[in-house]
Design an enzyme around this catalytic site. Structure first.
Site, PDB file in Angstrom:
ATOM      1  N   HIS A 152      42.488  84.319  44.634  1.00 49.51           N
ATOM      2  CA  HIS A 152      42.990  85.792  44.710  1.00 49.51           C
ATOM      3  C   HIS A 152      43.277  86.638  43.493  1.00 49.51           C
ATOM      4  O   HIS A 152      42.739  87.707  43.281  1.00 49.51           O
ATOM      5  CB  HIS A 152      44.180  85.856  45.422  1.00 49.51           C
TER       6      HIS A 152
ATOM      7  N   HIS B  75      43.583  91.308  40.144  1.00 49.83           N
ATOM      8  CA  HIS B  75      42.114  90.448  40.478  1.00 49.83           C
ATOM      9  C   HIS B  75      41.251  90.587  39.400  1.00 49.83           C
ATOM     10  O   HIS B  75      40.154  90.785  39.732  1.00 49.83           O
ATOM     11  CB  HIS B  75      41.806  90.939  41.867  1.00 49.83           C
TER      12      HIS B  75
ATOM     13  N   HIS C  90      50.316  92.594  38.703  1.00 51.58           N
ATOM     14  CA  HIS C  90      49.497  91.626  39.786  1.00 51.58           C
ATOM     15  C   HIS C  90      48.067  92.317  39.685  1.00 51.58           C
ATOM     16  O   HIS C  90      47.762  93.315  39.841  1.00 51.58           O
ATOM     17  CB  HIS C  90      50.099  91.774  41.205  1.00 51.58           C
TER      18      HIS C  90
ATOM     19  N   GLU D 144      51.476  94.602  48.652  1.00 50.25           N
ATOM     20  CA  GLU D 144      51.815  93.251  47.743  1.00 50.25           C
ATOM     21  C   GLU D 144      53.308  93.789  46.849  1.00 50.25           C
ATOM     22  O   GLU D 144      53.245  92.798  45.968  1.00 50.25           O
ATOM     23  CB  GLU D 144      50.765  92.806  47.161  1.00 50.25           C
TER      24      GLU D 144
END
Ligand SMILES: [Zn+2]
Length: 271
Positions: free
Chosen positions: A167, A99, A97, A78
């Site tokens: 996500h 989760h 980024h 990603e």
């Protein structure tokens, strides 16, 4: 310049471990920082769980998310998230980024995270919500194609963070310390908001309060103070990253008495 670069690489390894230790990153997720002298490049680890990242894992990428030197290791799938945001936002110097469990209920329910306490203002007002399905139909929900990264960057706009449907979240900062502080306080805010919802409907901060508290929370002395605190917690847990190996060599020359002579090497002397 090598010292500045080495310091930033070591800081990036530490940022990964702080965010993992504070529950923002888990086995997945990643943090990057823009190159200190070339705004057309950024620094990001090879594919590895953030709590384990060392300075020697850090690689240099172009803004197309291609490694500058041919990689000997696996890369994050990603990573386009980082390159596309650096292309779209010249003010952004660091990207995370993740989760995090704290934000996932909001990503799944499609409900907004709103600032509910002063430090939560770091997440800003009207946090955008990006649904990959809208533009790309059925996917595995990972952001791996350039067009997916650009779409996410467009959704982020000028905001400090964006939620990704089912996500996670992507957060940006003007520095690594600012990014770490914003990422952690955004998760704390989400946790408090969810708990307060059990007691009623929490009022968000007023727009003027978000602006004033947001500026205060990102002052250099404030983000340095929390960085020091989170570093201390990581150190107490025995999780500090090692120094960069080349920096070690440069900064701490091997004393003569400890040097191995060619004859000793031939004899297979061990240290
Ligand atoms: Zn992800």
């Amino acid at each position: 310049m090598p010292d500045k670069m080495t310091d930033l690489i070591e800081e990036l390894a530490l940022a990964n471990r702080i965010l993992a230790h504070e529950g923002v990153l888990d086995g997945f997720g990643h943090v990057s920082v823009r190159h200190p002298t070339d705004p057309g490049r950024y620094l990001l680890s090879r594919s590895r769980s953030p709590l384990l990242i060392e300075p020697d894992d850090i690689l240099e990428y172009t803004l197309d998310s291609e490694p500058v030197r041919p990689p000997k290791a696996l890369l994050y799938a990603e990573r386009v998230i980082h390159g596309c945001i650096y292309q779209a936002r010249s003010d952004v110097r660091a990207v995370c980024h993740h989760h995090a469990p704290a934000v996932m209920p909001f990503c799944i329910a499609g409900k907004p995270i709103v600032p509910v306490f002063h430090l939560g203002a770091a997440g800003g007002l009207d946090m955008p919500f990006w649904d990959q399905q809208d533009e790309f139909g059925d996917t595995n929900l990972l952001v791996v194609k350039q067009e997916e990264g650009h779409s996410l960057a467009r959704a982020l706009g000028q905001h400090p963070a964006v939620l990704l449907n089912r996500h996670g979240a992507t957060v940006v900062g003007g520095s690594l310390k600012e990014l770490v502080s914003r990422s952690i306080f955004m998760c704390q805010n989400a946790d408090y908001q969810l708990r307060a919802m059990a007691l009623g409907t929490p009022d968000p901060l007023r727009p003027g309060e978000v602006e004033l508290a947001g500026v205060l929370g990102m002052l250099p002395n404030v983000v340095s103070r929390t960085w020091e605190y989170w570093s201390m917690r990581l150190e107490a847990a025995g999780g500090m990253p090692p120094r960069r190996s080349s920096a070690k060599a440069a900064r701490r020359p091997v004393p003569k008495s400890a040097r191995v002579t060619p004859r000793e090497r031939r004899k297979g002397r061990r240290r």
